[in-house]
Design a protein around this motif. Sequence first.
Motif, PDB file in Angstrom:
ATOM      1  N   LEU A 142       6.436   2.031  10.868  1.00 16.52           N
ATOM      2  CA  LEU A 142       5.355   1.924   9.944  1.00 16.52           C
ATOM      3  C   LEU A 142       5.618   0.850   8.694  1.00 16.52           C
ATOM      4  O   LEU A 142       4.937   0.082   8.290  1.00 16.52           O
ATOM      5  N   ALA A 143       6.982   0.851   8.219  1.00 17.30           N
ATOM      6  CA  ALA A 143       7.490   0.095   7.385  1.00 17.30           C
ATOM      7  C   ALA A 143       7.448  -1.391   7.899  1.00 17.30           C
ATOM      8  O   ALA A 143       6.802  -2.394   7.256  1.00 17.30           O
ATOM      9  N   VAL A 144       7.701  -1.782   9.218  1.00 15.68           N
ATOM     10  CA  VAL A 144       7.599  -3.160   9.617  1.00 15.68           C
ATOM     11  C   VAL A 144       6.062  -3.505   9.836  1.00 15.68           C
ATOM     12  O   VAL A 144       5.771  -4.682   9.476  1.00 15.68           O
ATOM     13  N   PHE A 145       5.256  -2.708  10.359  1.00 21.49           N
ATOM     14  CA  PHE A 145       3.784  -2.906  10.377  1.00 21.49           C
ATOM     15  C   PHE A 145       3.328  -3.545   9.257  1.00 21.49           C
ATOM     16  O   PHE A 145       2.424  -4.265   8.981  1.00 21.49           O
ATOM     17  N   GLN A 146       3.610  -2.604   7.801  1.00 13.64           N
ATOM     18  CA  GLN A 146       3.048  -2.798   6.824  1.00 13.64           C
ATOM     19  C   GLN A 146       3.673  -4.160   6.395  1.00 13.64           C
ATOM     20  O   GLN A 146       2.625  -4.804   5.784  1.00 13.64           O
ATOM     21  N   ALA A 147       4.923  -4.401   6.479  1.00  6.75           N
ATOM     22  CA  ALA A 147       5.224  -5.795   6.001  1.00  6.75           C
ATOM     23  C   ALA A 147       4.562  -7.036   6.767  1.00  6.75           C
ATOM     24  O   ALA A 147       4.220  -7.877   5.994  1.00  6.75           O
ATOM     25  N   VAL A 148       4.286  -6.990   8.120  1.00  9.96           N
ATOM     26  CA  VAL A 148       4.007  -7.673   8.697  1.00  9.96           C
ATOM     27  C   VAL A 148       2.189  -8.303   8.349  1.00  9.96           C
ATOM     28  O   VAL A 148       1.834  -9.161   8.071  1.00  9.96           O
ATOM     29  N   VAL A 149       1.691  -6.848   8.319  1.00 12.77           N
ATOM     30  CA  VAL A 149       0.215  -7.265   7.974  1.00 12.77           C
ATOM     31  C   VAL A 149       0.079  -7.773   6.721  1.00 12.77           C
ATOM     32  O   VAL A 149      -0.814  -8.614   6.196  1.00 12.77           O
TER      33      VAL A 149
ATOM     34  N   GLY B 125      -1.909   1.594   0.307  1.00 13.10           N
ATOM     35  CA  GLY B 125      -2.289   2.887  -0.105  1.00 13.10           C
ATOM     36  C   GLY B 125      -2.310   3.767   1.256  1.00 13.10           C
ATOM     37  O   GLY B 125      -1.883   4.861   1.241  1.00 13.10           O
ATOM     38  N   LEU B 126      -2.994   3.571   2.302  1.00 11.16           N
ATOM     39  CA  LEU B 126      -2.908   4.194   3.453  1.00 11.16           C
ATOM     40  C   LEU B 126      -1.695   4.453   4.206  1.00 11.16           C
ATOM     41  O   LEU B 126      -1.172   5.428   4.208  1.00 11.16           O
ATOM     42  N   ILE B 127      -1.011   3.347   4.055  1.00  9.80           N
ATOM     43  CA  ILE B 127       0.440   3.355   4.647  1.00  9.80           C
ATOM     44  C   ILE B 127       1.347   4.306   3.736  1.00  9.80           C
ATOM     45  O   ILE B 127       2.092   5.181   4.142  1.00  9.80           O
ATOM     46  N   THR B 128       1.190   4.271   2.583  1.00  7.45           N
ATOM     47  CA  THR B 128       1.979   5.423   1.680  1.00  7.45           C
ATOM     48  C   THR B 128       1.541   6.855   2.027  1.00  7.45           C
ATOM     49  O   THR B 128       2.393   7.591   1.893  1.00  7.45           O
TER      50      THR B 128
ATOM     51  N   LEU C 216       4.705  -0.734  -4.887  1.00  6.64           N
ATOM     52  CA  LEU C 216       3.950  -1.976  -4.212  1.00  6.64           C
ATOM     53  C   LEU C 216       2.432  -1.618  -4.047  1.00  6.64           C
ATOM     54  O   LEU C 216       1.673  -3.017  -4.562  1.00  6.64           O
ATOM     55  N   LEU C 217       1.955  -0.564  -4.296  1.00  9.63           N
ATOM     56  CA  LEU C 217       0.567  -0.350  -4.332  1.00  9.63           C
ATOM     57  C   LEU C 217      -0.123  -0.994  -5.754  1.00  9.63           C
ATOM     58  O   LEU C 217      -1.205  -1.696  -5.886  1.00  9.63           O
ATOM     59  N   ILE C 218       0.590  -0.346  -6.778  1.00  4.91           N
ATOM     60  CA  ILE C 218       0.289  -0.572  -8.125  1.00  4.91           C
ATOM     61  C   ILE C 218       0.366  -2.160  -8.480  1.00  4.91           C
ATOM     62  O   ILE C 218      -0.638  -2.671  -8.847  1.00  4.91           O
ATOM     63  N   TYR C 219       1.301  -2.686  -8.032  1.00  3.92           N
ATOM     64  CA  TYR C 219       1.656  -4.345  -7.922  1.00  3.92           C
ATOM     65  C   TYR C 219       0.425  -4.988  -7.435  1.00  3.92           C
ATOM     66  O   TYR C 219      -0.213  -6.213  -7.778  1.00  3.92           O
TER      67      TYR C 219
ATOM     68  N   CYS D  73       8.949   6.200  -0.586  1.00  6.24           N
ATOM     69  CA  CYS D  73       7.685   6.463  -0.534  1.00  6.24           C
ATOM     70  C   CYS D  73       6.975   6.018  -2.150  1.00  6.24           C
ATOM     71  O   CYS D  73       5.919   5.552  -2.270  1.00  6.24           O
ATOM     72  N   ILE D  74       7.830   6.459  -3.052  1.00  8.38           N
ATOM     73  CA  ILE D  74       7.537   6.179  -4.491  1.00  8.38           C
ATOM     74  C   ILE D  74       7.615   4.561  -4.560  1.00  8.38           C
ATOM     75  O   ILE D  74       6.722   3.983  -5.392  1.00  8.38           O
ATOM     76  N   TYR D  75       8.709   4.054  -3.960  1.00 11.85           N
ATOM     77  CA  TYR D  75       8.555   2.333  -3.944  1.00 11.85           C
ATOM     78  C   TYR D  75       7.322   1.797  -3.419  1.00 11.85           C
ATOM     79  O   TYR D  75       6.904   0.960  -3.908  1.00 11.85           O
ATOM     80  N   ASN D  76       6.923   2.243  -2.493  1.00 11.87           N
ATOM     81  CA  ASN D  76       5.671   2.063  -1.770  1.00 11.87           C
ATOM     82  C   ASN D  76       4.509   1.953  -2.626  1.00 11.87           C
ATOM     83  O   ASN D  76       3.758   1.173  -2.738  1.00 11.87           O
TER      84      ASN D  76
END
Length: 352
Positions: A15-22, A140-143, A96-99, A90-93
């Motif tokens: 999931l982390a890799v998919f989020q990073a790539v997209v 947001g969905l990934i989080t 990133l959403l807020i950012y 999860c909090i870090y993600n």
Amino acid sequence: MYLPSTRWSWNFMGLAVFQAVVSLALEGYVFGRFQSSLELSRLNAGQETPSQALTIPTYLALFIFGFVYEVILVWDALRLKNTIQVIGICIYNLGLLIYAAVEMDQVGDAVRVLEYKNLIEQGTWMALRPYLVAAPCLIGLITAIMGGIAYKLYDEFAWTIYKHISADLRLKRRYLTYQIYIALLKFDFFFFLGFTVQFLVVVPNTTRYEFWITVAALPITVALLFLAAFFVRQESKPGQILTIFVYFAGMAYFVFKLVRMYDAGLKRVQEYEPARKSLTIFAVLTLIALVLTMVTACVCMRNFGMGLKPHIQRRAVPDASEAKIRNSYGPDQFGQPSAHSLEAVSHRMTID
């Protein structure tokens, strides 16, 4: 090199890799479209590039580092079976959403200023907006999905951590505090670096003295964070006291920067305008992280000499198969007798 050994661990890593790539593909398109729309050739001779033109490249650089760093943190958390770090990711993600949401607002402001100065093609904002909206929606969905997997990983890691530490409740609480402290150090690095990069790139007219001090602070900060982890593992009280003093100095630095960004009397408010919102977010998050890190460092120092040191010298917690093999051969590495095998325990063990 450690690789995830269970389904939920693989899901979390994937999931982390998919989020990073997209996400980076979306940001890469925004960057390319923005750069191709700029018409900086219209600047007068000798005129500096406006700071608004540096907004997108800076955001892209931070997102690249942020997502790559998150993948590293995920691998590290799975390697160490650190449930606290998994929750922290999860909090870090969420950060990133807020950012990403703030990025949309800041890019809109930057494009409007550039359009007013006739330095970018008209209609650029409407072309970029769908991709800037898609980025926080995806994150947001990934989080949300990460939160569900994190709960499963908490269940999965609980028993192996229990075997690593023993049944002593007080010792488990000390180990939990140590895990929180180490995880906070890793997140402190990202927040400090994110603030520093934006300050150096986007804020114009930085004095030579202030610029080089800020640049020098980067390697010094990395070294101090490594030393902080070393001191707590070695249970060095002088080193821990020095580290806590550095945290106070860091807090003073970020309070100083926040004052400079919003104090009109200093006559530098406009210089921070292109990235003031994102700089404020990073400064506030870094301050919060430093306060939590300092408090946790004090608690860790109070726990020195109470039996935790042998357990934290081995950084990786054995997985279920390793623990099972060790049980079949007798006492574990710390001399604790094996009372039962993993299959004998069906109820959920906790680390708190």
